[in-house]
Write a protein that holds these residues in place. Structure first.
Motif, PDB file in Angstrom:
ATOM      1  N   TYR A  64      69.841  -3.510   8.449  1.00 56.72           N
ATOM      2  CA  TYR A  64      68.997  -2.953   7.382  1.00 56.72           C
ATOM      3  C   TYR A  64      67.978  -3.981   6.949  1.00 56.72           C
ATOM      4  N   CYS A 108      62.036  -0.656   4.059  1.00 56.26           N
ATOM      5  CA  CYS A 108      62.615   0.608   3.557  1.00 56.26           C
ATOM      6  C   CYS A 108      61.684   1.305   2.570  1.00 56.26           C
ATOM      7  N   ILE A 109      61.445   2.586   2.788  1.00 58.08           N
ATOM      8  CA  ILE A 109      60.598   3.346   1.860  1.00 58.08           C
ATOM      9  C   ILE A 109      61.452   4.221   0.926  1.00 58.08           C
ATOM     10  N   VAL A 110      62.742   3.976   0.919  1.00 57.41           N
ATOM     11  CA  VAL A 110      63.695   4.643   0.019  1.00 57.41           C
ATOM     12  C   VAL A 110      63.518   6.174   0.020  1.00 57.41           C
ATOM     13  N   CYS A 111      63.409   6.714   1.213  1.00 59.63           N
ATOM     14  CA  CYS A 111      63.326   8.170   1.334  1.00 59.63           C
ATOM     15  C   CYS A 111      64.701   8.801   1.154  1.00 59.63           C
ATOM     16  N   GLU A 112      65.746   7.993   1.284  1.00 59.21           N
ATOM     17  CA  GLU A 112      67.134   8.410   1.096  1.00 59.21           C
ATOM     18  C   GLU A 112      67.674   9.325   2.200  1.00 59.21           C
ATOM     19  N   ARG A 113      66.937   9.420   3.289  1.00 58.05           N
ATOM     20  CA  ARG A 113      67.471  10.238   4.383  1.00 58.05           C
ATOM     21  C   ARG A 113      68.821   9.703   4.866  1.00 58.05           C
ATOM     22  N   ILE A 122      68.520   0.421  -0.590  1.00 54.97           N
ATOM     23  CA  ILE A 122      69.751   1.084  -0.142  1.00 54.97           C
ATOM     24  C   ILE A 122      70.865   0.036  -0.042  1.00 54.97           C
ATOM     25  N   CYS A 168      66.183   7.456  10.014  1.00 53.06           N
ATOM     26  CA  CYS A 168      65.274   6.564   9.282  1.00 53.06           C
ATOM     27  C   CYS A 168      63.850   6.718   9.832  1.00 53.06           C
ATOM     28  N   PRO A 169      62.897   7.061   8.970  1.00 53.22           N
ATOM     29  CA  PRO A 169      61.543   7.329   9.479  1.00 53.22           C
ATOM     30  C   PRO A 169      60.774   6.072   9.853  1.00 53.22           C
ATOM     31  N   VAL A 170      61.259   4.918   9.368  1.00 51.07           N
ATOM     32  CA  VAL A 170      60.578   3.651   9.633  1.00 51.07           C
ATOM     33  C   VAL A 170      61.567   2.714  10.343  1.00 51.07           C
ATOM     34  N   ALA A 191      63.447   0.470   9.102  1.00 49.40           N
ATOM     35  CA  ALA A 191      64.312  -0.203   8.128  1.00 49.40           C
ATOM     36  C   ALA A 191      65.781  -0.217   8.543  1.00 49.40           C
ATOM     37  N   LEU A 192      66.261   0.903   9.016  1.00 52.43           N
ATOM     38  CA  LEU A 192      67.674   0.978   9.385  1.00 52.43           C
ATOM     39  C   LEU A 192      67.729   1.208  10.891  1.00 52.43           C
TER      40      LEU A 192
HETATM   41  S1  SF4 Z   1      66.292   6.293   5.917  1.00 54.43           S
HETATM   42 FE1  SF4 Z   1      65.334   4.267   6.260  1.00 54.43          FE
HETATM   43  S2  SF4 Z   1      63.518   4.245   4.937  1.00 54.43           S
HETATM   44 FE2  SF4 Z   1      64.784   5.952   4.247  1.00 54.43          FE
HETATM   45  S3  SF4 Z   1      66.040   5.065   2.605  1.00 54.43           S
HETATM   46 FE3  SF4 Z   1      67.250   4.884   4.480  1.00 54.43          FE
HETATM   47  S4  SF4 Z   1      66.775   2.837   5.292  1.00 54.43           S
HETATM   48 FE4  SF4 Z   1      65.185   3.335   3.772  1.00 54.43          FE
END
Ligand code: SF4
Ligand code: SF4
Ligand code: FES
Length: 822
Positions: free
Chosen positions: A143, A148-153, A201, A222-224, A226-227
């Motif tokens: 991570y 992270c754009i904190v989209c919470e997906r 997250i 994760c759209p970016v 980050a994860l």
């Molecule tokens: S899916 Fe990726 S960008 Fe979205 S909150 Fe989780 S780690 Fe962040």
């Protein structure tokens, strides 16, 4: 939960959809694009991104959260909406590290895509950046909070689909957004920014590790960048990778996957699988599907001497022993050998399932169950699992059970002897019955008792059910209003006077209630069950039963198959089954299996006098799963294709068939000869599709046809108490969550060991190593504590084919054993 078709208009286009469907899904199904970042199909909307803003009947709504109504008119773009969306993307771009060149998501990043799509070419917003640490969680996750754009997906998929709820938002430690932006920024962008600035997250258990199922689905959504999968970090660029559509055959889910391959390195130009991807909007993988991709039988050449010995071995074989991790085409080749040469076919897991299906067919008049897991997730609101270790046996059965709780406000019964701490967390209305092994007949009678329309039951069965009810007394607490006399002083006159008031008081009283002996014998709280069940069953319209392998391997499997038919007929309940291993359905339909092994035996990925093996340890090499083309039958009764991701230089089963005078030019030429009378179709392998449409329709292969015959009158025998196990050590045959077979075991990112698993308390008692003594032999195993197990039953895996565990259990899943410390 019935779905009514309606018509709405989106941007002036007439669209068919369902009443209550989210507008975003309705648009997608009709080929209309609305930008959306945080929403995941099959999960609940989180409203984190707000970019899916539209106008519905003149009102601003978020299309991922607004439901379609007949005649609704939706506009997806206005000047105001476009400005809002552009500002949201600007906010997402604030302080996003400029490391695209080395980011693992570069080329398939939604942040990049939407930034371009919404024409963000300048930046109006700014805030001081906050230091955010990069972390490694569990065994596979990486991570990077900076990205992270904190989209919470990730949070949403883990909760609504996987059921682990291992992630949550935590404090970011960022400063507050300057108030002046309240005037200059559009409303939604400003609100989203404020929220974003507060969160990152974190693992939801409050530690530095997720301690989860390691499925990796959060990395997929994760759209970016980050994860990500830890192993993939900085290994390859997505655009260099070739996508090979395939099917994961590790379990009977048969999930659609893409192997992503590229040359290994500058020094080694051999093709290598770098990762597995999935259509995460429509299918969720487990840890085996995502990470057990990299075992291949590499470096094999055509060894003619070994080949000749293999032909000789098959010529003299009395039995072929094999398992269900083979394709339908290979199963058909083996069946051809049986037909032409009389060779016995031995595959104990598929044989147990086959025998069960034979009885089910004779009773119900159907060759297979009619419903499927997709239908359950879409429609059911009361789901019952009997006879399956839901957390371990099959990820899709588990995801369906969990998803019904989360998305359909469902209720659930989990009926299984081995205590599990995860399943009860799937929802507030999940009731677990930890019954004695062997008492599955009583479990099915309980379902009849609770759900059957008595009119549809024979007098015999109805009378039998009545014997499980007794009038008993219990004491309950009840609120009553009691009159009390109090002295009060009149404020004006100062006089004291007495007033009578009613005050609530809890009193205990004895009441008569209906004591359900089936609930009691299954380990439930019979005294309070009626009230609990009433609550769970309220407003529930669509019930489903997931039947697992414990039922097919039960000594009374014939009566159990009869009970399933009886339940289907009288309870208005859909029934689905969990096929025991990979392609058990295909194998059990195609092959006439035998009950025992005898004489000279050829093992195919199994022990034998001569061994054909994809595992690199055979007398003749065979291709591994990722080196094969062919089809399998999924638990959703779909005949789906898989493709070879990597080259294989050795011989295949079809070559042996050719040498025996029974082969075809190519393995996939067997596809169109799969038996029509068993529900297969005459379709060429190359004509089988393997994908999803925009609205999530599975366009993979073709559905197996259910063959129908005359059903018999639904009835069943009474419970047989003699098969119920009690007291002493009891072992259960079950694999760890990400281990299904020898192939998963060889994958470099799967770490679960071949050991005895027990609850932490039981593991402590047992020590580090034990000998487990069965009736017909024993096995020495290390002991592993499983935090998510409870109770005293221990689990023994069977994922190593040469371990002999299946034979030790005599084909059943439970055994009375003696466990000795070593
Ligand atoms: S899916 Fe990726 S960008 Fe979205 S909150 Fe989780 S780690 Fe962040
Ligand atoms: S790996 Fe799977 S179980 Fe673990 S946090 Fe990610 S989605 Fe949840
Ligand atoms: S997709 Fe609708 S709010 Fe994010």
């Amino acid at each position: 939960m019935s779905r009514k078709e309606i018509t709405i208009t989106i941007d002036g286009v007439e669209c068919r959809t369902y009443e209550g469907e989210y507008l975003l899904n309705a648009a997608r199904a009709n080929g209309i694009f609305i930008p959306a970042i945080c929403y995941l199909t099959r999960c609940s909307p989180t409203l984190a991104c707000r970019i899916c803003l539209v106008e519905a009947d003149g009102k601003r709504v978020y299309s991922c959260n607004a439901k379609a109504k007949e005649g609704m008119s939706v506009v997806t773009q206005t000047q105001e909406i476009l400005e809002e969306r552009r500002a949201i993307m600007e906010v997402y771009d604030v302080n996003h590290p400029l490391q695209c060149g080395v980011c693992d998501q570069h080329g398939e990043c939604e942040l990049q895509n939407y930034t371009l799509e919404l024409e963000v070419d300048s930046q109006r917003f700014a805030i001081a950046d906050t230091k955010r640490e990069t972390k490694n969680w569990s065994t596979v996750l990486h991570y990077d909070a900076g990205l992270c754009i904190v989209c919470e997906r990730c949070v949403t998929v883990c909760k609504d689909m996987i059921g682990d709820s291992a992630l949550k938002t935590g404090p970011r430690g960022g400063g507050a957004v300057d108030k002046s932006y309240k005037e200059s920024a559009p409303k939604d962008a400003y609100a989203m920014w404020n929220k974003l600035q507060k969160s990152i997250i974190v693992p939801s258990n409050g530690t530095e590790h997720t301690n989860c199922s390691d499925c990796g689905e959060c990395t997929a959504v994760c759209p970016v960048g980050a994860l990500t999968e830890r192993d993939f970090v900085y290994k390859a660029n997505p655009w260099e990778l070739k996508e090979i559509p395939a099917t994961c055959m590790h379990c009977s889910s048969g999930c659609q996957i893409y192997y992503e391959t590229r040359f290994d390195s500058i020094d080694n130009t051999e093709e290598k699988i770098f990762r597995v991807k999935n259509e995460w909007n429509y299918v969720s993988l487990c840890g085996a599907g995502r990470f057990a991709y990299d075992y291949e039988n590499r470096g094999v050449t055509k060894d003619t001497e070994a080949f000749d010995r293999a032909v000789e071995a098959l010529e003299k074989a009395e039995t072929i022993r094999f398992n269900s991790f083979i394709t339908n085409e290979e199963a058909l080749m083996l069946q051809t050998l049986k037909r032409e040469k009389g060779i016995k076919l031995y595959n104990p897991d598929a044989r147990a399932f086959q025998k069960f299906l034979e009885i089910y067919r004779a009773k119900s008049g159907k060759s297979l169950y009619e419903s499927d897991y997709r239908e359950i997730m879409r429609e059911s609101d009361f789901v019952i699992s009997v006879g399956s270790k839901l957390r371990n046996d099959n990820p899709n059965a588990r995801y369906a059970f969990n998803n019904v709780q989360k998305m359909n406000k469902g209720s659930g019964f989990y009926v299984q002897p081995v205590g599990d701490k995860l399943v009860p967390t799937f929802g507030k209305s999940v009731e677990c019955f930890e019954h004695r092994p062997g008492d599955e007949e009583a479990a099915l009678y309980l379902l009849l008792d609770l759900f059957a329309d008595r009119e549809k039951l024979s007098k015999n069965i109805a009378d039998y059910l009545a014997t499980f009810h007794e009038k008993r007394e219990k004491s309950v607490k009840e609120k009553v209003m009691k009159e009390v006399t109090q002295k009060v002083v009149d404020k004006e006159t100062g006089e004291e006077k007495e007033v009578v008031k009613k005050v609530p008081e809890m009193v205990e009283k004895v009441v008569e209630y209906d004591h359900n002996l089936l609930v009691e014998r299954l380990g439930g709280d019979a005294e309070n069950f009626n009230e609990l069940f009433e609550k769970m069953n309220k407003k529930k319209e669509s019930r489903a039963l997931i039947a697992g392998e414990d039922l097919y391997t039960h000594p009374r499997y014939e009566n159990i198959a009869s009970l399933l038919h009886l339940i289907e007929k009288s309870c208005d309940m859909k029934v689905v089954m969990v096929p025991p291993k990979g392609n058990s359905i295909g194998v059990s339909l195609i092959c006439d299996l035998d009950d025992e092994v005898s004489g000279y035996t050829v093992g195919y990925n199994e022990p034998g006098d001569f061994r054909l093996s994809a595992l690199g340890d055979g007398d003749l090499d065979m291709p591994a799963m990722n080196q094969q083309e062919g089809t399998m039958v999924t638990m959703n009764r779909q005949v789906v294709p898989t493709n070879a991701a990597l080259e294989y230089g050795g011989y295949e089963l079809n070559d042996l068939m050719n040498a025996l005078g029974q082969g075809k030019r190519l393995t996939v030429e067997w596809t169109e000869d799969l038996p029509l009378e068993k529900g297969f179709q005459k379709v060429r392998f190359d004509d089988l599709p393997n994908g999803y449409t925009n609205d999530g329709k599975e366009m993979r292969g073709y559905p197996l046809t259910i063959e129908r015959s005359k059903a018999s009158t639904p009835t069943a025998k009474r419970v047989d108490d003699s098969v119920v196990m009690e007291g002493g050590d009891i072992a259960y045959r079950a694999n760890p969550q990400r281990q299904f077979n020898d192939f998963t075991d060889k994958a470099h990112q799967i770490f679960e060991t071949f050991s005895l698993r027990a609850s932490p308390e039981r593991a402590k008692e047992l020590g580090e190593k034990v000998e487990v003594v069965f009736e017909k032999g024993s096995i020495v195993l290390d002991v592993t504590a499983d935090e998510r197990m409870s109770g005293d039953i221990v689990e023994i895996p069977d994922f190593k084919s040469d371990s002999g565990v299946v034979d030790l259990f005599g084909g059943r899943r439970y055994a009375k054993v003696t466990i000795k410390k070593v």
